[in-house]
Design a protein around this motif. Structure first.
Motif, short mmCIF file in Angstrom:
data_model
loop_
_atom_site.label_atom_id
_atom_site.label_comp_id
_atom_site.label_asym_id
_atom_site.label_seq_id
_atom_site.Cartn_x
_atom_site.Cartn_y
_atom_site.Cartn_z
N ALA A 116 -2.83 -2.96 -3.49
CA ALA A 116 -1.93 -3.44 -2.42
C ALA A 116 -2.08 -4.94 -2.18
CB ALA A 116 -2.20 -2.68 -1.13
N ALA A 151 -5.79 0.66 -2.39
CA ALA A 151 -5.89 -0.42 -1.40
C ALA A 151 -6.07 -1.76 -2.09
CB ALA A 151 -7.05 -0.15 -0.45
N ILE A 190 -6.95 -0.95 3.84
CA ILE A 190 -6.19 -2.21 3.90
C ILE A 190 -6.39 -2.87 5.27
CG2 ILE A 190 -3.86 -3.21 3.87
CD1 ILE A 190 -3.08 -0.93 1.92
N GLY A 216 0.84 -1.21 0.00
CA GLY A 216 0.00 0.00 0.00
C GLY A 216 0.87 1.25 0.00
N VAL A 235 -6.15 5.04 2.47
CA VAL A 235 -5.64 3.82 1.80
C VAL A 235 -5.28 2.80 2.87
CG1 VAL A 235 -3.87 2.87 0.27
CG2 VAL A 235 -4.62 5.25 -0.03
#
Ligand code: ATP
Ligand code: MG
Length: 424
Positions: free
Chosen positions: A345, A342, A280, A255, A276
């Motif tokens: 990631a 996100a 996550i 991320g 973000v």
């Protein structure tokens, strides 16, 4: 040592303040983080001074002509800022006594001396001072053994009620532990565990807790901070259950990579990095848990996180099924910017999903239809919802590479039977 590390110019400024304060009958000290940073030979981001007497009088006396120093006094906090012509600034505050009327309440404050001002502080490493008084300039005050703790890399509170008085110190401590690689001193660890069994954070306002968590999430070494948070058993502050740590830390790292990628390519665009990271962190938690936290945390864009959390699980399958570039773009478009990063990631840096997300952000996101509503009306289309649909189809055609400019768009409209083939 001060001269060596901070330079002659700053040393002279400190001498002037010490002399000015002494002439007004009050001692002045360097305190807090800057003393800690000085002892570690690290640059101090801000330099704080504690004054036993009248802050305003000292600050104003330091800023008389022709020094060129500007003074701003904040009566509400009893603090002052000295701004030097080269942009450098010093923060002055009155030495004080703090009394906590109830656990986690804001303290009642009274004027005090340097001794009371040091004992109100959070950790021994932050409770040291250096005298600026001309008689004893450079004298080092360390009543709680902060210097030794710093050498032994120990984080220690000053008294047993410290975490109960102010639970934000727990998160401050976590940040210091990560930044300076400190261990919790055994007694302090016991006090932390005791405070947690009393559910001490529940007494803290959401905004105060959020401010500390936000600082934590802004640490560049966030994976290390979350590992520490795990060791301190503080997950309930961020999410309802302990995560599968290794996988989460890898995603956080990815991320941060995506956040850097975005800032590199779009330096002028706003992105809420914290959103973000929270997305996550909450990806595998119940949605209601995220909603409950955001209800108390004043995070701009918090609502977007909630809608993203709904959409994210379906995205990979939907992306795989999407047959046209326009369909892929529409899927990315359904997420907020933090939501997109996100999702990336969760995937390797090189791979189909990341490539598709980057392509959307770099190329597709900026594509517009060559014809707007006014153009279409000029071509004879009536205003209304139908026009909106045509505009959307034109946009899709642009994304799918079927049209390039006004002329190819006009021909496309004819082919679609939207415009008559022979126009007046
Ligand atoms: P940083 O480098 O992050 O600024 P710092 O130690 O200077 O670290 P500040 O938040 O600037 O941290 O606070 C300055 C000083 O004020 C601290 O060193 C500490 O002595 C004291 N302090 C700040 N917050 C608290 C708190 N919640 N409880 C007790 N003392 C505090
Ligand atoms: Mg500071």
């Amino acid at each position: 040592m001060l001269q060596q590390q901070w330079g002659e110019a700053l040393l002279q400024r400190l001498h002037v303040i010490g002399r000015t304060a002494a002439a007004l009958g009050t001692p002045a000290y360097l305190v807090g983080g800057c003393v800690r940073d000085f002892l570690q030979n690290r640059p101090a981001p801000d330099i704080d001074l504690a004054i036993e007497g009248d802050v305003r009088a000292v600050a104003e006396a330091c800023s008389t002509e022709p020094s060129g120093v500007q003074c701003t006094y904040h009566p509400h906090f009893g603090t002052a800022i000295l701004q030097y012509p080269d942009g450098f600034q010093l923060d002055l505050a009155r030495c004080r006594i703090e009394h906590y009327p109830a656990p986690a309440a804001l303290p009642e404050v009274q004027p005090g001396d340097i001794q009371t001002d040091l004992i109100r502080r959070d950790f021994t490493i932050n409770a040291m001072a250096i005298s600026l008084d001309p008689e004893k300039f450079g004298d080092f005050l360390d009543p709680y053994g902060g210097r030794m703790d710093l050498q032994r890399r120990l984080l220690r509170v000053l008294h047993p009620l410290s975490f109960l008085d102010d639970p934000t110190r727990i998160l401050r401590g976590l940040r210091f532990a990560v930044r300076f690689q400190l261990q919790l001193e055994t007694g302090t660890r016991g006090l932390l565990e005791g405070a947690l069994t009393q559910d001490i954070f529940a007494r803290l306002s959401g905004a105060r807790l959020w401010r500390e968590l936000k600082y934590l999430l802004e640490l560049s070494d966030l994976p290390a901070a979350l590992e520490e948070l795990d060791a301190w058993q503080l997950w309930p502050l961020l999410r309802p259950t302990r995560p599968e740590l290794e996988a989460l830390l890898a995603q956080i790292q990815r991320g941060q990579q995506e956040i850097n990628w975005f800032h590199y390519h779009f330096p002028d665009e706003n992105l809420c990095d914290t959103a973000v990271l929270l997305t996550i962190l909450w990806r595998d938690s119940p949605w209601a848990a995220a909603e409950k936290r955001l209800h108390y945390w004043p995070l701009a864009g918090g609502r977007h996180i909630l809608s993203d959390l709904h959409l994210l699980s379906e995205m990979p399958v939907a992306l795989a099924k999407a047959s046209h570039p326009s369909a892929v773009a529409r899927l990315w478009e359904s997420l907020s910017l933090p939501g997109i990063l996100a999702l990336l990631a969760e995937y390797p840096e090189t791979g189909a999903i990341t490539e598709s997300g980057h392509y959307y952000l770099l190329k597709q996101r900026g594509l517009t239809s060559p014809l707007n509503g006014k153009d279409l009306q000029a071509m004879g289309l009536a205003p209304g919802p139908q026009l909106g649909k045509v505009l959307r189809r034109l946009h899709d055609a642009r994304l799918d590479g079927e049209i390039e400019d006004k002329e190819t768009a006009r021909q496309w409209l004819i082919r679609q039977g939207i415009l008559p083939s022979i126009q007046p």
